[in-house]
Design a protein around this motif. Structure first.
Motif, mmCIF file in Angstrom:
data_model
loop_
_atom_site.group_PDB
_atom_site.id
_atom_site.type_symbol
_atom_site.label_atom_id
_atom_site.label_comp_id
_atom_site.label_asym_id
_atom_site.label_seq_id
_atom_site.Cartn_x
_atom_site.Cartn_y
_atom_site.Cartn_z
ATOM 1 N N LYS A 1 10.606 29.019 -20.410
ATOM 2 C CA LYS A 1 11.508 29.067 -19.258
ATOM 3 C C LYS A 1 10.818 29.644 -18.031
ATOM 4 C CE LYS A 1 15.861 29.356 -21.689
ATOM 5 N NZ LYS A 1 16.640 30.304 -22.475
ATOM 6 N N GLU B 1 6.235 36.661 -18.639
ATOM 7 C CA GLU B 1 7.561 36.024 -18.694
ATOM 8 C C GLU B 1 8.687 37.050 -18.610
ATOM 9 O OE1 GLU B 1 5.558 36.555 -21.149
ATOM 10 O OE2 GLU B 1 6.610 36.909 -23.033
ATOM 11 N N LYS B 2 8.324 38.347 -18.706
ATOM 12 C CA LYS B 2 9.320 39.419 -18.630
ATOM 13 C C LYS B 2 9.014 40.366 -17.492
ATOM 14 C CE LYS B 2 11.785 37.942 -21.609
ATOM 15 N NZ LYS B 2 13.132 37.541 -21.170
ATOM 16 N N GLN C 1 9.312 39.990 -14.180
ATOM 17 C CA GLN C 1 10.001 39.665 -12.929
ATOM 18 C C GLN C 1 9.054 38.933 -11.962
ATOM 19 O OE1 GLN C 1 11.709 43.579 -12.099
ATOM 20 N NE2 GLN C 1 13.621 42.991 -13.051
ATOM 21 N N GLN C 2 9.091 39.285 -10.690
ATOM 22 C CA GLN C 2 8.346 38.517 -9.674
ATOM 23 C C GLN C 2 6.835 38.547 -9.900
ATOM 24 O OE1 GLN C 2 9.897 36.505 -7.793
ATOM 25 N NE2 GLN C 2 11.856 37.286 -8.496
ATOM 26 N N ARG D 1 11.873 54.207 -17.674
ATOM 27 C CA ARG D 1 12.735 53.031 -17.436
ATOM 28 C C ARG D 1 14.187 53.403 -17.172
ATOM 29 N NH1 ARG D 1 12.038 50.489 -22.936
ATOM 30 N NH2 ARG D 1 11.233 52.543 -23.441
ATOM 31 N N ASP E 1 18.834 42.585 -11.882
ATOM 32 C CA ASP E 1 17.465 42.074 -11.855
ATOM 33 C C ASP E 1 16.900 42.247 -10.449
ATOM 34 O OD1 ASP E 1 15.132 40.752 -12.598
ATOM 35 O OD2 ASP E 1 15.964 38.757 -12.341
ATOM 36 N N GLY F 1 16.045 45.823 -9.256
ATOM 37 C CA GLY F 1 14.894 46.537 -9.791
ATOM 38 C C GLY F 1 15.164 47.284 -11.084
ATOM 39 N N ALA F 2 16.224 46.926 -11.794
ATOM 40 C CA ALA F 2 16.441 47.514 -13.118
ATOM 41 C C ALA F 2 15.216 47.202 -13.972
ATOM 42 C CB ALA F 2 17.686 46.921 -13.759
ATOM 43 N N GLU G 1 15.086 47.149 -17.342
ATOM 44 C CA GLU G 1 15.504 46.319 -18.471
ATOM 45 C C GLU G 1 16.997 46.176 -18.328
ATOM 46 O OE1 GLU G 1 14.427 47.481 -22.423
ATOM 47 O OE2 GLU G 1 12.449 48.183 -21.806
ATOM 48 N N ALA H 1 18.963 34.567 -19.777
ATOM 49 C CA ALA H 1 17.519 34.376 -19.955
ATOM 50 C C ALA H 1 16.992 33.255 -19.060
ATOM 51 C CB ALA H 1 17.215 34.073 -21.424
ATOM 52 N N GLU H 2 17.867 32.354 -18.702
ATOM 53 C CA GLU H 2 17.530 31.236 -17.814
ATOM 54 C C GLU H 2 17.233 31.737 -16.390
ATOM 55 O OE1 GLU H 2 16.977 27.546 -18.469
ATOM 56 O OE2 GLU H 2 18.731 28.023 -19.689
ATOM 57 N N CYS I 1 17.055 35.390 -15.429
ATOM 58 C CA CYS I 1 16.454 36.714 -15.259
ATOM 59 C C CYS I 1 15.192 36.824 -16.097
ATOM 60 C CB CYS I 1 17.422 37.809 -15.703
ATOM 61 S SG CYS I 1 18.929 37.835 -14.734
ATOM 62 N N PHE I 2 14.085 37.125 -15.442
ATOM 63 C CA PHE I 2 12.821 37.221 -16.174
ATOM 64 C C PHE I 2 12.460 38.686 -16.360
ATOM 65 C CE2 PHE I 2 13.108 33.152 -14.084
ATOM 66 C CZ PHE I 2 12.963 32.310 -15.176
ATOM 67 N N MET I 3 13.329 39.363 -17.111
ATOM 68 C CA MET I 3 13.148 40.781 -17.412
ATOM 69 C C MET I 3 13.599 41.014 -18.847
ATOM 70 S SD MET I 3 16.509 42.192 -15.425
ATOM 71 C CE MET I 3 16.061 43.902 -15.648
ATOM 72 N N PRO I 4 13.194 42.138 -19.438
ATOM 73 C CA PRO I 4 13.548 42.367 -20.838
ATOM 74 C C PRO I 4 15.056 42.544 -21.027
ATOM 75 C CG PRO I 4 11.731 43.768 -20.155
ATOM 76 C CD PRO I 4 12.291 43.169 -18.914
ATOM 77 N N GLU J 1 9.154 49.033 -6.598
ATOM 78 C CA GLU J 1 8.458 47.938 -5.928
ATOM 79 C C GLU J 1 9.448 47.207 -5.054
ATOM 80 O OE1 GLU J 1 4.902 46.514 -8.929
ATOM 81 O OE2 GLU J 1 6.904 45.792 -9.289
ATOM 82 N N GLN K 1 11.744 38.218 -3.258
ATOM 83 C CA GLN K 1 11.068 37.088 -3.893
ATOM 84 C C GLN K 1 9.598 37.086 -3.505
ATOM 85 O OE1 GLN K 1 12.250 34.237 -5.736
ATOM 86 N NE2 GLN K 1 14.080 35.444 -6.158
#
Lengths: 212, 259
Positions: free
Chosen positions: A18, A194-195, A197-198, B5, B40, B43-44, B46, B70-71, B73-76, B253, B257
């Protein structure tokens, strides 16, 4: 462009697929998750993900008929850009010592050994965000990124490269830990783009644009 | 240097967020995916979904929510609540969860954790420990939302879970949960000092200082909070800025985008 993600029964393949599709959404990237040697042979780029134990991942890879041969042919003979993620990166080593000594693919000389942070209060696994120190900031994988950006790590073992020239980035975790390694058309990251973020999406987009 | 975290936790019931902020511009405040996207972008470090769906029949809505998150958000993403069988874990991981948290099933059958860790890897198995202080310095595991005592010593249980392959422990003080009086620091610290795996402090956060205490005094490496974020008391950015000012290593950070 087509990207093959090698499916050998390891976890988070979907996350990797993804994120790659998202990172390549502007460039018509076709991402396939596959264990078919023909598809691997046809792919323009190859990603080897991985979570879990070194030996188990290696066994999983070898249990897929023809996949190791197809990988070696595409990556070593025909120079297709390759990205290993986490244990997928570690599998490039000469040897891994998790639950006994096990040979890796031997693509980038080095050993995968247990994390032994100097500060005993540091937890194993290293879990969370750590800031990268780029040793080769000019590497195309790092376009638009600089030392200080964070990657998301989850690992108990780390890669000791034999040749310091193969070290692309490090993090500090009670000592120096390889965060990214590479040579020629090969690259690997210990963290999970992949985890991440940006930062992670940027690295994946860079991988898709990489012309080694 | 590894950063501490901050993990917001969303209670999800039948596919909807039960407690949540009414963020401005949010089309549907009850949609977990929309909330996940906000966290997301904020800046969370996870995200955790806790499924409190009463009946198991409605479980499929959870898989759907996880997949959609998951589609986008690219975070744990960790998902807990109602995980009883290996099959539950497999489905959550396939849907796109990165970690699965196990609670009652681990108390009932500690070997279940071993089985899960062997099958899916230590890194994705979080054991969630709900404990109460029954006497000064004595911590006991409770189940069923803190109603049922088990007689099990929380620190001994934590050690056993780490040995069985839990990659991380989520330690919730049931006597503090919902009180906003702060984490139970002696509990958090007793467990964090007893195991080599990371510990997440949970239960009782009311102020930003509580987050600092969870790490500085409780020796956790992550802090989980629900209501202070949901009810809009504080933002993730405020939490991280406060922890940074207190001298903790935090990931701060720009979250615009980058591509």
């Amino acid at each position: 462009m087509s990207v093959a993600i090698i499916d050998y029964g390891a976890g988070n393949l979907k996350s990797a697929a993804k994120a790659l599709a998202f990172a390549g959404r502007a460039s018509n990237t076709d991402v396939v998750v596959t264990a078919d040697p023909d598809q691997v042979a046809k792919a323009d780029r190859i990603v080897l993900p991985g979570v879990g134990a070194f030996a188990e991942c290696k066994r999983g890879l070898e249990s897929k008929p023809g996949i190791v041969a197809a990988l070696c042919e595409a990556v070593l003979q025909r120079g297709r850009p390759f990205l290993g993620i986490c244990v997928g990166m570690q599998l490039m080593a000469s040897v891994g010592v998790e639950y006994g000594e096990h040979p890796g693919l031997g693509w980038i000389k080095g050993r995968v050994v247990r994390l032994t942070p100097k500060d005993p209060a540091l937890k194993i696994p290293q879990m969370g965000w750590n800031d990268l120190v780029l040793r080769r900031p000019q590497h195309p994988l790092f376009a638009g990124l600089a030392s200080g950006v964070h990657g998301y790590f989850v690992h108990s073992y780390h890669y000791l490269v034999e040749d310091p020239a193969h070290l692309l980035a490090e993090v500090e975790y009670g000592g120096r830990v390889a965060a990214a390694i590479g040579r020629d058309n090969l690259a690997g990251v210990q963290f999970h783009p992949e985890k991440s973020q940006q930062v992670g999406l940027r690295l994946l987009a860079n991988f898709l644009a990489w012309k080694p | 240097m590894l950063k501490m975290r901050v993990i917001p936790c969303l209670d999800v019931k039948d596919g909807r967020v039960v407690k949540g902020v009414n963020f401005v511009d949010l089309v549907d405040a009850g949609d977990p995916v929309e909330q996940a996207k906000i966290y997301d972008a904020a800046g969370a470090d996870e995200l955790t979904f806790l499924d409190i769906t009463a009946s198991h029949e409605n479980r499929d809505t959870l898989y759907d929510v996880v997949a959609k998150t998951a589609e986008a958000c690219f975070m744990p993403l960790t998902v807990g609540g109602g995980v009883r069988k290996v099959e539950d874990i497999r489905k959550l991981l396939l849907a796109g969860a990165d970690k699965v948290s196990i609670n009652t099933a681990a108390v009932k059958d500690p070997d279940f954790v071993k089985e899960a860790a062997t099958r899916f890897g230590d890194q994705c198995i979080v054991v969630s420990i709900d404990a109460k202080e029954t006497a000064p310095g004595r911590f006991e595991i409770f189940t069923h939302g803190g109603r049922e005592p088990t007689g099990i010593d929380a620190v001994a249980f934590a050690r056993r879970m780490a040995e069985n392959g839990a990659g991380e422990l989520l330690v919730t003080s049931m006597d503090r949960d919902g009180t906003r009086a702060g984490y139970n620091i002696p509990l958090t610290r007793a467990i964090a000092d007893a195991v080599t795996v990371p510990v997440i402090a949970s239960g009782g956060v009311g102020t930003l200082d509580h987050l600092v205490e969870g790490i500085r005094d409780g020796h956790a490496t992550a802090v989980l909070a629900a209501s202070i974020f949901h009810f809009g008391l504080f933002t993730i950015a405020q939490a991280k800025a406060h922890m940074l000012a207190a001298g903790l290593p935090m990931r701060v950070e720009p979250h615009k985008q980058a591509m």
